[in-house]
Each structure stands twice: as structure tokens, then as C-alpha cells.
Enzyme design. Sequence first.
Site, PDB file in Angstrom:
ATOM      1  CD  GLN A 549      34.861 -48.771 -10.828  1.00 39.74           C
ATOM      2  OE1 GLN A 549      34.307 -49.369 -11.757  1.00 39.74           O
ATOM      3  NE2 GLN A 549      34.232 -47.892 -10.069  1.00 39.74           N
ATOM      4  CD  GLU A 550      42.156 -46.985  -9.826  1.00 36.40           C
ATOM      5  OE1 GLU A 550      42.318 -45.756  -9.799  1.00 36.40           O
ATOM      6  OE2 GLU A 550      42.078 -47.673  -8.798  1.00 36.40           O
ATOM      7  CB  SER A 551      41.454 -43.931 -15.915  1.00 34.95           C
ATOM      8  OG  SER A 551      41.561 -45.057 -16.788  1.00 34.95           O
TER       9      SER A 551
END
Length: 687
Positions: A549-551
Site C-alpha cells: 500500500q505504501e510504495s
Amino acid sequence: MGIGITWYLSSRTQSPITVEELSAPAPRIDDPQLGQLAHASTNSLERSRARYLLAISFLKKYQGGQASKELDGLEQDYPTMQPYIWLKQGRAYQLTNDLKNASDLWKKVASTYKNSPIEAEALYRLNSINSRYGDQAIREYPQYPLTIDILEDRLKQNPNQPNLLKILVANQTDVSPQILNTLVKKYSAQLTPKDWENIATSYWQRSDYQNAILAYGKASKTPSNLYGLSRLLQLTNKNESAKKEYKYIVKLFPKSQEAPKALSRLTQLSQGQEAIGYLDKLIKQYPREEAQALKDKVEILEKLGNQEFASKISHVLLTKYPKSDPASDYRWQKAFNLSQKGDLRNASTLAIAILNQNPTSPVAPKANYWLGKWFRELGKKERSVHFFKRTIAKYPQSYFAWRSAVNLGADVGDFNNVSLKKVTVEIPQQDNQPISGSILFRELFRLRQWSDAQRLYRGEMRDKKSLNVNDLFTEAILESKRNRFMEAHNTIMDLKKKDSPEDQHQLQSLRSNSDYWYTLFPFPYQEDIINISQKNKLNPLLVIALIRQESGFQPDIKSPVGALGLMQVMPSTAKSVAKQIELPQYSLVNPKNNINLGTWYLKNVHQQYKDDSMLAVASYNAGPGNVNKWIKRYGLKDHDAFVEKIPFEETQKYVEAVFGNYWNYLRLYNPEVAGWITKDQKLEENF
């Protein structure tokens, strides 16, 4: 059950070794089996493939003479690969300084495969001998990846070539800021409106909004460009200027596809009666947008306290567009509000209406899950279990399937213990094959020649608008094979935009194929994630869910606020954590370093919230200050209700996305959960 990693490889007992096995992840000249297969006494397709791969491995070692021996006459036994055999043979000649034979062979390729990506490949190689062939490549194949390499190389030698700069910006998706700034500052007077449009698009892709705004201001006044300018003004909080441009679009280009979008944006930037005026205009001029406009109008009227008029408009929405997504959204919000007031019966009636009227609505999995919770509170256990099972059966990849599994008592980890759950991780050997493209492309893919395969495929699929679902999914597979996981994800998400019956049929077929889900939820950096998670006593599937989700698994990605790498760690946070874990030398774009620092920080956040993963994940996104405020406002009696009430839309979606990721990694990489899902989740359609 301990944390571990199992490499799940298909058994090949008593079966001959194949090139596909020997070429994973890359062929090696010191692999005796590859050499044995390449020099087998019996001629076969596998022998030809082995010879080609052995030649490739020699070329990588700059051993042109050895490569040439393997390639000599190979096209007779391996006609499918003739153009690439000739291309590689030319490279072998070049390495032995036989430039005439290299040039002659590449010219032969160019003339034999005229007007094809193969010609572009040959022109690129000929450019190393005579630059006029590079000129031809730039003229005839400006979008081809190797032509981009030619352009970039020439600009490195001499950046003061405005025509080449303009060609590069027009055909490259990721242009460096140096090139963009050189064009704008040095050659502004030579730029056409189309050039400015290309420059604006490139600046936008780099999140350089201010320069993109300036460039759009000099581009042609098309609806698309004006909408881009308006949107950027809105994103940079220049709201009055944005409104002015949106109005300009509606006035001058009322029949454009941007006009209704502009009116919707004007509604967002306005309040009260002004916003209602724009919605009325949207309803009158663009009937296809009426359902969403009616829903937006109801919300505004309710905020204004005009409940009577809001009720009338909502009645129109629900009777005229009962199967629409806006109607489902409205029903859901009313249902949840009723449930929070204790009126579970009427809340359930509205939720069931969503499932009856629009079972594919984005809120349908949520409505289905909450029906399970509400019927349990009403003392109807069988109905409750039915809806939990139905959520898993109908929406198996959703966040709410995980929540349903928790409520059914499955050992999948809940908010308060998922971080500590020990899981077995099995990584299957995925050998997903393309479902589109030429025979030559498929052979390159089989040989795991990813770069050659992707260039050829993109050359074959020039007209992006004509690509179907299978074409795009093949592109996604290629991106994934090259570790470009974000690009693969975005391509798969674009499949939903293809709405022809054939495309929808292809998409449904894909979604039933495991290749689709493993491409959407890959497991890169396996060893580091598992080992570092184990060291920090964290569930590795929760860690990879957050990384995705972050990267999107981009190790060098940088956020607008400066967070870096896989787990989007702020430099100041990294400096503090590095002292704690005694890591004097590190780089946030180094995957292992980033996972090390980010996982320690995630564990620390969990400790602050007594291993409550919902709060920890929300805090990772919104910060502990906001989360602590929400705890005081909403309490923690019901974690599901807390998530639903999170006032930051971004954080609410983030929490659901991370745990949705976790659930998908669990069902794909943990065989016990996969078996549980298929064992006893019978679906009944009665409500």
C-alpha cells in the site's frame, strides 16, 4: 505454526530438464546442464532453445567468439527466433571487431523485417556503427524504447539540441527535470503549443504542479488541457482560479467529456445554494451524471437542514436510479446511521436493498458483512452466519471477507492479535504465460528474455486504445516479471475501464485464474521481509501488506512530503530508528535497510497501541495525534464502526486497503487459509 518460508516447486521426477528451468532466473555458461542440453546429439526444440540461451550468456560475458559458434546456423533449426538469432549474431561479430559482418547482418534484419519493431531493434544496433541509422530510428520509431536510448545518449553528449529534446518529451513517459527545465528556460521561443502540452504532462507526472500549471497556460486551449490546468490549480489550493477555468470549459466546450467533470468539480469547490445550482445544471445538461448529482444534492440539502426537500430528492434517486452506485452509496450511509442509533431492522432492510439492486456496487461487500453483524445483534445466529459466509463466497478478495472470516472464528488474526500471529508462508513457483502477442514474443517470454520481450510486445501493440483485456494483462505480466510491480498493478486496475461485453468476459475469466491474483499480489523481497519481520516479532504478511500500500514495491519512490522507499520512511524517523537498532550506515532506497527501519518503527507503533493493529496501521498513515483524537471521539467498543467513522477518507481507505492486502496475501500464500475458504463456504442467494 512457525514463521517460515517454503519454496513450493513442481515435482519433475523422471522428467527431462527443460530450458525454462535452466533459464530461471538467468542462463549461466557455467551451468553444465545448459551446456549438455545445448550440445545434445539429438536435434530438438529444447536443444535449439538451450543453444540460444547459452549464446546469450556468452554475450553477457563479452565472449563474442563463443556466442557466434552457438548461433551459427541456429535459425535453420529454430526459425521462430530467426530475427533475434541474427541480431545476437551481429552483436557477436561486433564483440570480435568484425564490424562489416555485424553491419551486413543487421542491415539484413532491417530489410527483412521492414516496418516492424524488429527493424527498430536493428536500427538501434546499426546506430553504433553509423549514426544515420539512429536518425532513421528517431524519424520512424520515436516511441520505441531503444530509440529513446539513442535520444538520451545524444543529449548526454550535447544537450543543446532542442528538436531532440522535444522529440524525447513527446515520446518518453518519465522525462528528467533537467531536460524539461532546459527546454523551458533555453528554448521557450521555439516551443509550439503541443510542445507545451507535452511538457505540462511530464511535469504533472513528476508532481511538479507549479511548473505544470505554467506549461498548461501556454498549451492549446483544448478541453483536456484546460481541465488539466483547472485540476492542478485545485490541487494547489488556488480555488478561485480553478473555478474560473472550470467555468470556461463548461461555457466554451459544453459537449466535451470534460464539461460534466468540470461541473462536478465546481460543486466540490462551492457551498450551499451555489453548489446546488451547479448540480441542477449538471442534471439538466448531462443526464448520464444525474444519479451522482442527485446524491450530492441530497447531502448538501441535509447539511443545510432542508430535510423535506432532501427526502424528495432522495426518493427521485432511489426510484429513478435504484441500481446505480450513487443509490447504493446513499442507502449504505442511511443504513449505517440507523444502525448507530440502534435501528438494526431498518438498517438491514436498506442493506439488503443494496444486495438486491446492485450486488456489484463498491459498497456491496460492506453491506453484506454488516448484515452479518446486525443479525447477530438481533439474535438471529443462522442469518448472521449466512451473511458472513456469503461475503466470503461473493467477495472473496475484499477486506470484508477477512472481517467475515474473523467473525466465523477462522484462525486468520483479528485487529488485536494479527501482528503477533505466526504464519506459514509458501511461495509457489509461478510460471504464468502470456495470453496475447505474437509467436515470437511468446518464445522470448518462454526464454525469460524479459527486456527483449517487452520491447517487442510494446512495438506490436502500438495502438493503446485498441488493446483488449488480455492484451493489457499480458503487459501487466511483463511489468511484474521486470519487477515493475506498481506499473503492473496500475495496468490491472485499468482493466476495469474496458466495458465491452468481450472485455468483460475476458476479465471475468482472468479473475478466476490464479495468475491474475499472484500478479496483483506479488511477494518480492521475500527473504528480507520474512527474516526482519521475524526478528521484530511481527506477522510478515502484515508487513508486506503495508509495503504494497505504501510504495507498490518501488524501492526508490519518494512522497511529496519526503518519505522514501518501500515503507515510506521519513528521513528524520529513519535517523532516530537507526540509532535504536544500531545501524550507522543505511540508505532509505536500499530495500533491506528500508524494511529494517520501517518494520522496527511499525513494531514500535504497535507497542504504543498494545498491539492493536487497526490503530497502529491508522497511525502509520495519519499519525498518532489524529488517532488519539478519534479514540476519544468514537471509542473502541466496535473496531469495525471505528474504521467506518474515521473522518479522513484517505486513512479510512488506507486501513481497509492494508488489511485487504493482508487477507489476500494470507489466502494466496498460506495453504491452511486457502483450504479453509474452499472447504465450507456454501452460498445461498436467499436473503
